[in-house]
Design a protein around this motif. Structure first.
Motif, PDB file in Angstrom:
ATOM      1  N   ASP A 177       0.083  -4.209   6.170  1.00 14.17           N
ATOM      2  CA  ASP A 177      -0.493  -3.765   7.452  1.00 14.17           C
ATOM      3  C   ASP A 177      -1.888  -4.325   7.691  1.00 14.17           C
ATOM      4  O   ASP A 177      -2.596  -3.873   8.586  1.00 14.17           O
ATOM      5  CB  ASP A 177      -0.554  -2.227   7.506  1.00 14.17           C
ATOM      6  CG  ASP A 177       0.812  -1.613   7.780  1.00 14.17           C
ATOM      7  OD1 ASP A 177       1.761  -2.379   8.042  1.00 14.17           O
ATOM      8  OD2 ASP A 177       0.926  -0.380   7.726  1.00 14.17           O
ATOM      9  N   HIS A 227       0.851  -1.199   0.000  1.00 16.23           N
ATOM     10  CA  HIS A 227       0.000   0.000   0.000  1.00 16.23           C
ATOM     11  C   HIS A 227       0.878   1.236   0.000  1.00 16.23           C
ATOM     12  O   HIS A 227       2.098   1.130   0.089  1.00 16.23           O
ATOM     13  CB  HIS A 227      -0.988  -0.011   1.169  1.00 16.23           C
ATOM     14  CG  HIS A 227      -0.377   0.006   2.548  1.00 16.23           C
ATOM     15  ND1 HIS A 227       0.490  -0.959   3.004  1.00 16.23           N
ATOM     16  CD2 HIS A 227      -0.500   0.892   3.569  1.00 16.23           C
ATOM     17  CE1 HIS A 227       0.839  -0.687   4.246  1.00 16.23           C
ATOM     18  NE2 HIS A 227       0.275   0.437   4.615  1.00 16.23           N
ATOM     19  N   HIS A 230       1.397   3.810   2.031  1.00 17.78           N
ATOM     20  CA  HIS A 230       1.918   4.528   3.202  1.00 17.78           C
ATOM     21  C   HIS A 230       3.451   4.611   3.144  1.00 17.78           C
ATOM     22  O   HIS A 230       4.129   3.633   2.824  1.00 17.78           O
ATOM     23  CB  HIS A 230       1.482   3.847   4.503  1.00 17.78           C
ATOM     24  CG  HIS A 230       0.015   4.010   4.782  1.00 17.78           C
ATOM     25  ND1 HIS A 230      -0.644   3.298   5.755  1.00 17.78           N
ATOM     26  CD2 HIS A 230      -0.912   4.821   4.210  1.00 17.78           C
ATOM     27  CE1 HIS A 230      -1.932   3.659   5.766  1.00 17.78           C
ATOM     28  NE2 HIS A 230      -2.108   4.580   4.830  1.00 17.78           N
ATOM     29  N   ASP A 244       5.923   4.595   5.189  1.00 15.44           N
ATOM     30  CA  ASP A 244       6.843   3.703   5.910  1.00 15.44           C
ATOM     31  C   ASP A 244       7.044   2.366   5.170  1.00 15.44           C
ATOM     32  O   ASP A 244       7.920   1.583   5.518  1.00 15.44           O
ATOM     33  CB  ASP A 244       6.378   3.464   7.359  1.00 15.44           C
ATOM     34  CG  ASP A 244       5.009   2.819   7.458  1.00 15.44           C
ATOM     35  OD1 ASP A 244       4.145   3.104   6.603  1.00 15.44           O
ATOM     36  OD2 ASP A 244       4.797   2.031   8.390  1.00 15.44           O
ATOM     37  N   HIS A 245       6.248   2.115   4.138  1.00 10.40           N
ATOM     38  CA  HIS A 245       6.417   0.899   3.328  1.00 10.40           C
ATOM     39  C   HIS A 245       7.086   1.178   1.986  1.00 10.40           C
ATOM     40  O   HIS A 245       7.646   0.297   1.366  1.00 10.40           O
ATOM     41  CB  HIS A 245       5.055   0.223   3.080  1.00 10.40           C
ATOM     42  CG  HIS A 245       4.455  -0.330   4.327  1.00 10.40           C
ATOM     43  ND1 HIS A 245       4.356  -1.675   4.577  1.00 10.40           N
ATOM     44  CD2 HIS A 245       3.967   0.288   5.427  1.00 10.40           C
ATOM     45  CE1 HIS A 245       3.826  -1.856   5.772  1.00 10.40           C
ATOM     46  NE2 HIS A 245       3.571  -0.679   6.305  1.00 10.40           N
ATOM     47  N   HIS A 260      -7.208  -1.152   5.890  1.00 18.01           N
ATOM     48  CA  HIS A 260      -6.194  -0.290   6.532  1.00 18.01           C
ATOM     49  C   HIS A 260      -5.908   0.900   5.614  1.00 18.01           C
ATOM     50  O   HIS A 260      -5.721   2.027   6.068  1.00 18.01           O
ATOM     51  CB  HIS A 260      -4.934  -1.119   6.790  1.00 18.01           C
ATOM     52  CG  HIS A 260      -3.738  -0.302   7.160  1.00 18.01           C
ATOM     53  ND1 HIS A 260      -3.560   0.213   8.416  1.00 18.01           N
ATOM     54  CD2 HIS A 260      -2.680   0.094   6.427  1.00 18.01           C
ATOM     55  CE1 HIS A 260      -2.422   0.903   8.442  1.00 18.01           C
ATOM     56  NE2 HIS A 260      -1.870   0.846   7.253  1.00 18.01           N
TER      57      HIS A 260
HETATM   58 ZN   LIG Z   1       0.171   1.453   6.592  1.00 21.41          ZN
END
Ligand SMILES: [Zn+2]
Length: 220
Positions: A103, A49, A51, A53-54, A85
């Protein structure tokens, strides 16, 4: 949310697949490059996804970066759309039964369904979808591997169903104050985690609203 950093995975060989490279830290990216070099280089970088941090280091690995759609296959991994999420969340399933869950399911703590972009109704459907797959191991985006996927998925579903039942019971008993609903239904949550619980409650209320199961207007 980052609990001890994001897990990056290197899967397969000749070439390999990198899943959720995460941090831009040069040492971290070098470690991924080294692991990938031993496996014939990187064929593609896959993202569960969007986000940060990924995804942060993804563009620096010198390979195509893809966030696949439902059913697409890359490097032997099948993509399953698992929104909740995040609206664009997918998971990857290997023929050996390893699920790279991003996540959707975490090895530590509990996933949040963040306001704006997240949907608890979709999240629950995604968990049930995975319950129908043959999964022997879940490799999550945060925390250690989950070696009992069936039990973990059931725990995730049951935990949220229990909250929903308790929330509905409090609403049916006439409670309309958000603050009172929070302390009644999330009465086991330590004070410092109440802001997280409040987010979870909003996700539940949104779901009940979408399903037209909210008995009336709430106040703070
Ligand atoms: Zn996430």
């Amino acid at each position: 949310m980052t609990l001890e950093g994001t897990n990056a995975y290197v899967y397969g060989a000749d070439p390999c697949v990198v899943i959720d490279p995460g941090s831009e830290d040069p040492g971290h990216l070098d470690a991924i490059r080294a692991a990938a070099a031993e496996r014939g280089g990187i064929g593609v970088v896959l993202l569960t996804h969007s986000h940060g941090d990924h995804t942060a280091g993804a563009d620096q690995l010198g390979a195509e970066v893809v966030q696949p759609g439902d059913g697409e296959e890359h490097g032997g991994l099948r993509t399953i759309a698992t929104p909740g999420h995040a609206a664009d969340h997918v998971t990857f399933l290997s023929p050996e039964g390893v699920c790279f869950s991003g996540d959707l399911v975490l090895g530590l703590g509990s996933t949040i369904v963040p306001p704006g972009g997240g949907s608890l109704a979709a999240f629950m459907s995604s968990l049930r979808l995975l319950q129908g797959e043959e999964i022997d191991l879940i490799a999550p985006g945060h925390g250690p591997w989950i070696t009992e996927p069936e039990a973990k998925l059931a725990e995730y579903v049951e935990h949220r169903e229990l909250r929903e039942r308790r929330l509905l019971a409090a609403l049916e008993a006439g409670e309309r104050s958000r603050a009172a609903l929070l302390t009644t239904v999330w009465d086991d949550v330590p004070v410092e985690l109440l802001p997280m619980a409040a987010m979870a409650m909003e996700a539940h209320l949104e779901k009940l609203g979408e399903e037209e199961r909210l008995p009336g207007d709430l106040y703070e």
